[in-house]
Design a protein around this motif. Structure first.
Motif, PDB file in Angstrom:
ATOM      1  N   HIS A   1     -10.987  -4.450  -1.812  1.00 15.14           N
ATOM      2  CA  HIS A   1     -11.145  -2.997  -1.882  1.00 15.14           C
ATOM      3  C   HIS A   1     -12.204  -2.551  -0.878  1.00 15.14           C
ATOM      4  O   HIS A   1     -11.988  -1.614  -0.093  1.00 15.14           O
ATOM      5  CB  HIS A   1     -11.547  -2.584  -3.297  1.00 15.14           C
TER       6      HIS A   1
ATOM      7  N   ALA B   1     -11.201  -0.189   2.294  1.00 14.78           N
ATOM      8  CA  ALA B   1     -11.747   1.167   2.305  1.00 14.78           C
ATOM      9  C   ALA B   1     -12.790   1.336   3.403  1.00 14.78           C
ATOM     10  O   ALA B   1     -12.817   2.352   4.103  1.00 14.78           O
ATOM     11  CB  ALA B   1     -12.357   1.492   0.939  1.00 14.78           C
TER      12      ALA B   1
ATOM     13  N   MET C   1      -2.103  -1.175  -3.227  1.00 13.09           N
ATOM     14  CA  MET C   1      -3.228  -0.274  -2.975  1.00 13.09           C
ATOM     15  C   MET C   1      -2.750   1.173  -2.982  1.00 13.09           C
ATOM     16  O   MET C   1      -1.586   1.461  -2.716  1.00 13.09           O
ATOM     17  CB  MET C   1      -3.867  -0.596  -1.630  1.00 13.09           C
TER      18      MET C   1
ATOM     19  N   GLU D   1      -8.190   3.149  -3.423  1.00 10.26           N
ATOM     20  CA  GLU D   1      -8.764   2.472  -2.260  1.00 10.26           C
ATOM     21  C   GLU D   1      -9.096   3.438  -1.123  1.00 10.26           C
ATOM     22  O   GLU D   1     -10.171   3.362  -0.520  1.00 10.26           O
ATOM     23  CB  GLU D   1      -7.809   1.381  -1.750  1.00 10.26           C
TER      24      GLU D   1
ATOM     25  N   SER E   1       0.847  -1.183   0.000  1.00 15.95           N
ATOM     26  CA  SER E   1       0.000   0.000   0.000  1.00 15.95           C
ATOM     27  C   SER E   1       0.887   1.238   0.000  1.00 15.95           C
ATOM     28  O   SER E   1       1.852   1.309   0.770  1.00 15.95           O
ATOM     29  CB  SER E   1      -0.903   0.008   1.247  1.00 15.95           C
TER      30      SER E   1
END
Length: 298
Positions: free
Chosen positions: A255, A259, A142, A172, A103
């Protein structure tokens, strides 16, 4: 965050709104540890997950390359911050992914080219933001996009336009900010010279408050738009639309999980953190990050 680590200080770039030159006035505003020292510190940390708090982990490409090479085989999963320029650099992102990157916080800041020029954010100018996001997603990473509202080209439509763009790109998570003219920055000097500063009482407000006169909207419109952007980006409809951009069912589910967990459960996370039990949530985070680490089939 358990296993947070810093192996470099600040950033090699000098954007007009960034406070780092003022903060390090009289000293070095960007430097790194030695690679061996950084790897030794990583080795001492337990578990799999790492959270690099560096402003720009990729800022020194030679250091970053050596660090990522040294981390290969450690079995780590990690998150960090970088720039659009670094993402587009051939080979560097791939090395990061091979060493465990899952990420990345990316400073897009604005989707307006005029704003980028005004703030001298040269590393973003003429870069294809869509290509940046696709490159990250294609490598299983991400995206946490950073956006700043209140630059001089922004009008009241900027909030909806930015959120719509970010959701449509399948980002995301997103972090929104109100432009802040920190003392010692070129932005502050410009605002002061133009008599656009509302006050300089830095103990009375936080960075979610407007402290200058925006060029194309009122201060109230800027504050309200900031809060609306957060609300609109993280409503379930937006989360599910963003998830819908992913090509696989697994990607869509992860996702939505990441999120949703990022923003929808903030009160619960607050309790966990205050109770000093955040480490117990790491297995769940690692599961989500591992899923994103599987590169899509080509």
């Amino acid at each position: 965050m358990p296993n947070s680590i810093v192996v470099s200080r600040k950033c090699p770039h000098v954007c007009d709104f960034c406070y780092k030159e003022a903060f390090f006035e009289g000293g070095k505003s960007f430097y790194t540890q030695t690679v061996d020292a950084a790897l030794a510190e990583i080795e001492r940390l337990p578990g799999r997950h790492l959270y690099f708090l560096d402003d720009h982990l990729f800022g020194n490409a030679r250091f970053a390359t050596a660090l990522f090479d040294g981390m290969r085989g450690m079995g780590r999963l990690w998150q960090a911050a970088g720039t659009v320029q670094a993402v587009l650099r051939p080979g560097l992102l791939e090395k990061a992914v091979e060493s465990g990157l899952r990420s990345l916080f990316v400073g897009f800041e604005t989707v307006n080219a005029g704003n980028l020029t005004e703030q001298r954010k040269w590393q973003n100018i003429d870069r294809d933001y869509g290509a940046v996001i696709r490159r990250l997603h294609d490598n299983g990473v991400m995206v946490n996009g950073s956006f700043v509202f209140g630059m001089d080209e922004d009008d009241p439509s900027v909030f909806d336009r930015t959120v719509e763009w970010a959701v449509g790109q399948g980002i995301e998570t997103a972090t929104f900010h109100i432009l802040t003219p920190y003392p010692g920055t070129r932005l502050y000097d410009r605002m002061a010279k133009a008599e656009r500063l509302l006050h300089s009482d830095w103990d009375r407000y936080d960075t979610r408050t407007v402290v200058f006169k925006p060029a194309r909207m009122s201060g109230r419109e800027l504050e309200d738009g900031y809060w609306r952007a957060y609300r609109d980006f993280y409503k379930w409809g937006s989360i599910l639309r963003g998830a819908g951009t992913k090509p696989t069912l697994r990607g869509k589910a992860r996702h939505a999980a990441y999120a949703g967990g990022w923003k929808k459960f903030e009160p619960a996370w607050d309790l966990v953190i205050r109770a000093k039990k955040a480490g117990r949530a790491l297995p769940l985070l690692e599961t989500i990050l591992t899923g994103f680490g599987t590169r899509p089939a080509r």
